[in-house]
Design a protein around this motif. Structure first.
Motif, PDB file in Angstrom:
ATOM      1  N   VAL A   1     -35.898  13.154  -2.761  1.00 18.85           N
ATOM      2  CA  VAL A   1     -36.498  14.216  -3.580  1.00 18.85           C
ATOM      3  C   VAL A   1     -37.086  15.317  -2.706  1.00 18.85           C
ATOM      4  O   VAL A   1     -36.878  16.511  -2.956  1.00 18.85           O
ATOM      5  CB  VAL A   1     -37.569  13.637  -4.520  1.00 18.85           C
ATOM      6  CG1 VAL A   1     -38.356  14.750  -5.201  1.00 18.85           C
ATOM      7  CG2 VAL A   1     -36.932  12.729  -5.564  1.00 18.85           C
ATOM      8  N   PHE A   2     -37.788  14.929  -1.650  1.00 17.47           N
ATOM      9  CA  PHE A   2     -38.449  15.918  -0.797  1.00 17.47           C
ATOM     10  C   PHE A   2     -37.456  16.669   0.089  1.00 17.47           C
ATOM     11  O   PHE A   2     -37.815  17.703   0.662  1.00 17.47           O
ATOM     12  CB  PHE A   2     -39.515  15.235   0.058  1.00 17.47           C
ATOM     13  CG  PHE A   2     -40.832  15.068  -0.644  1.00 17.47           C
ATOM     14  CD1 PHE A   2     -41.950  15.771  -0.241  1.00 17.47           C
ATOM     15  CD2 PHE A   2     -40.950  14.215  -1.737  1.00 17.47           C
ATOM     16  CE1 PHE A   2     -43.165  15.627  -0.889  1.00 17.47           C
ATOM     17  CE2 PHE A   2     -42.151  14.056  -2.395  1.00 17.47           C
ATOM     18  CZ  PHE A   2     -43.255  14.776  -1.983  1.00 17.47           C
ATOM     19  N   CYS A   3     -36.225  16.173   0.213  1.00 27.18           N
ATOM     20  CA  CYS A   3     -35.209  16.877   0.993  1.00 27.18           C
ATOM     21  C   CYS A   3     -34.428  17.898   0.168  1.00 27.18           C
ATOM     22  O   CYS A   3     -33.658  18.688   0.732  1.00 27.18           O
ATOM     23  CB  CYS A   3     -34.212  15.877   1.593  1.00 27.18           C
ATOM     24  SG  CYS A   3     -34.841  14.971   3.014  1.00 27.18           S
ATOM     25  N   ILE A   4     -34.616  17.893  -1.140  1.00 26.97           N
ATOM     26  CA  ILE A   4     -33.838  18.773  -2.021  1.00 26.97           C
ATOM     27  C   ILE A   4     -33.962  20.246  -1.642  1.00 26.97           C
ATOM     28  O   ILE A   4     -32.959  20.973  -1.650  1.00 26.97           O
ATOM     29  CB  ILE A   4     -34.216  18.527  -3.493  1.00 26.97           C
ATOM     30  CG1 ILE A   4     -33.699  17.149  -3.934  1.00 26.97           C
ATOM     31  CG2 ILE A   4     -33.651  19.616  -4.396  1.00 26.97           C
ATOM     32  CD1 ILE A   4     -34.118  16.733  -5.322  1.00 26.97           C
ATOM     33  N   PRO A   5     -35.160  20.755  -1.264  1.00 31.09           N
ATOM     34  CA  PRO A   5     -35.233  22.176  -0.861  1.00 31.09           C
ATOM     35  C   PRO A   5     -34.532  22.495   0.464  1.00 31.09           C
ATOM     36  O   PRO A   5     -34.543  23.647   0.892  1.00 31.09           O
ATOM     37  CB  PRO A   5     -36.750  22.422  -0.742  1.00 31.09           C
ATOM     38  CG  PRO A   5     -37.383  21.359  -1.560  1.00 31.09           C
ATOM     39  CD  PRO A   5     -36.500  20.163  -1.402  1.00 31.09           C
ATOM     40  N   ILE A   6     -33.946  21.517   1.134  1.00 28.65           N
ATOM     41  CA  ILE A   6     -33.198  21.651   2.386  1.00 28.65           C
ATOM     42  C   ILE A   6     -34.115  21.943   3.583  1.00 28.65           C
ATOM     43  O   ILE A   6     -34.076  21.235   4.585  1.00 28.65           O
ATOM     44  CB  ILE A   6     -32.094  22.741   2.291  1.00 28.65           C
ATOM     45  CG1 ILE A   6     -31.175  22.452   1.088  1.00 28.65           C
ATOM     46  CG2 ILE A   6     -31.279  22.770   3.587  1.00 28.65           C
ATOM     47  CD1 ILE A   6     -30.465  21.142   1.146  1.00 28.65           C
ATOM     48  N   VAL A   7     -34.945  22.993   3.493  1.00 25.13           N
ATOM     49  CA  VAL A   7     -35.805  23.335   4.628  1.00 25.13           C
ATOM     50  C   VAL A   7     -36.889  22.288   4.841  1.00 25.13           C
ATOM     51  O   VAL A   7     -37.578  22.315   5.872  1.00 25.13           O
ATOM     52  CB  VAL A   7     -36.458  24.722   4.444  1.00 25.13           C
ATOM     53  CG1 VAL A   7     -35.408  25.811   4.408  1.00 25.13           C
ATOM     54  CG2 VAL A   7     -37.326  24.755   3.185  1.00 25.13           C
ATOM     55  N   THR A   8     -37.046  21.370   3.909  1.00 24.20           N
ATOM     56  CA  THR A   8     -38.070  20.329   4.023  1.00 24.20           C
ATOM     57  C   THR A   8     -37.513  19.028   4.602  1.00 24.20           C
ATOM     58  O   THR A   8     -38.216  18.020   4.640  1.00 24.20           O
ATOM     59  CB  THR A   8     -38.690  20.040   2.647  1.00 24.20           C
ATOM     60  OG1 THR A   8     -37.648  19.689   1.724  1.00 24.20           O
ATOM     61  CG2 THR A   8     -39.429  21.260   2.119  1.00 24.20           C
ATOM     62  N   ILE A   9     -36.253  19.038   5.054  1.00 23.15           N
ATOM     63  CA  ILE A   9     -35.661  17.820   5.597  1.00 23.15           C
ATOM     64  C   ILE A   9     -36.448  17.320   6.803  1.00 23.15           C
ATOM     65  O   ILE A   9     -36.672  16.114   6.965  1.00 23.15           O
ATOM     66  CB  ILE A   9     -34.183  18.059   5.976  1.00 23.15           C
ATOM     67  CG1 ILE A   9     -33.356  18.312   4.722  1.00 23.15           C
ATOM     68  CG2 ILE A   9     -33.622  16.866   6.748  1.00 23.15           C
ATOM     69  CD1 ILE A   9     -31.904  18.643   4.992  1.00 23.15           C
TER      70      ILE A   9
END
Length: 240
Positions: free
Chosen positions: A48-56
């Motif tokens: 879920v937290f990786c969905i914005p991509i820049v938050t990987i």
């Protein structure tokens, strides 16, 4: 009547004792169930937290920190540690992710150019593409290494980039194999998507990677020589 009452009381007593035994924190089945739940929840949180991509980057740092600290080393506060780590590492981790996303875009453009210049049927193309993929895997391994470093130490973006490449080259076998494990976890999650394998692969792969990376992190932990001299039960969790 009394026989029936005695039988009912005995069954109720046996059931109560079994329930108490099952929910005893020292019970193996209870501890195993809690561990499986933590693995699933942490994996889902990471996705879920990786969905914005820049938050990987910060999401991976948070997954490593909480999984290693709370699942592998049995500390408390699994989900609190995840959120605390994500919040504290968000700014540096997001910038770090953007840098490697730009690198990934550049690698993709180069790949398209290689395929365009060399027809896929030419014998020279296969080793070139394989070499290119191995280099891309190395870059991914360096990115993973940086996220792991961010989970344990405080960093500025420039220092994190420098250390991720320095340690990536300095401990190449461990870092590269860690990257391969992560790539394998991603490919398995995609291939068996409908089997919901991605419910467990992120956290399980991180726990496996920690077996390779924890010895590396210990070498860069300040004061590690002094801390290793104290009794095992009194050491910080990351040195146990």
């Amino acid at each position: 009547y009394y026989i029936k009452q005695f039988a009912a009381f005995s069954l109720q007593r046996i059931g109560t004792d079994r329930m108490k035994s099952f929910f005893n924190p020292d019970n193996f089945i209870f501890r195993f169930s809690v561990t499986i739940l933590d693995i699933v929840v942490l994996s889902l949180l990471w996705v879920v937290f990786c969905i914005p991509i820049v938050t990987i980057g910060p999401a991976t740092a948070a997954l490593y920190y909480s999984a290693v600290k709370c699942i592998r080393f049995k500390e408390e506060g699994t989900y609190k540690n995840f959120f605390d780590s994500f919040r504290s590492n968000f700014r540096t981790g997001a910038g770090y992710s953007l840098v490697f996303l730009a690198l990934a875009a550049s690698m993709y453009i180069i790949y398209i150019a290689i395929v365009g210049i060399f027809p896929l049927k030419e014998a020279l193309t296969v080793p070139i593409i394989w070499g290119f993929l191995l280099f891309c895997t190395f870059l991914f391994s360096v990115f993973l290494c940086g996220a792991i470093l961010l989970s344990r130490f405080e960093y500025t973006l420039s220092k994190l980039l420098a250390d991720s490449f320095r340690i990536g080259f300095g401990h190449l076998p461990r870092v590269y194999v860690s990257g391969l494990i992560a790539v394998a976890a991603v490919l398995l999650s995609i291939k068996f998507f409908y089997y919901q394998l991605w419910f467990i692969t992120p956290c399980l792969s991180i726990l496996l990677i920690s077996k390779l990376m924890e010895p590396v992190l210990r070498k860069y932990t300040p004061g590690v020589e002094d801390l290793m001299q104290i009794p095992l039960e009194e050491r910080p969790w990351y040195l146990k």
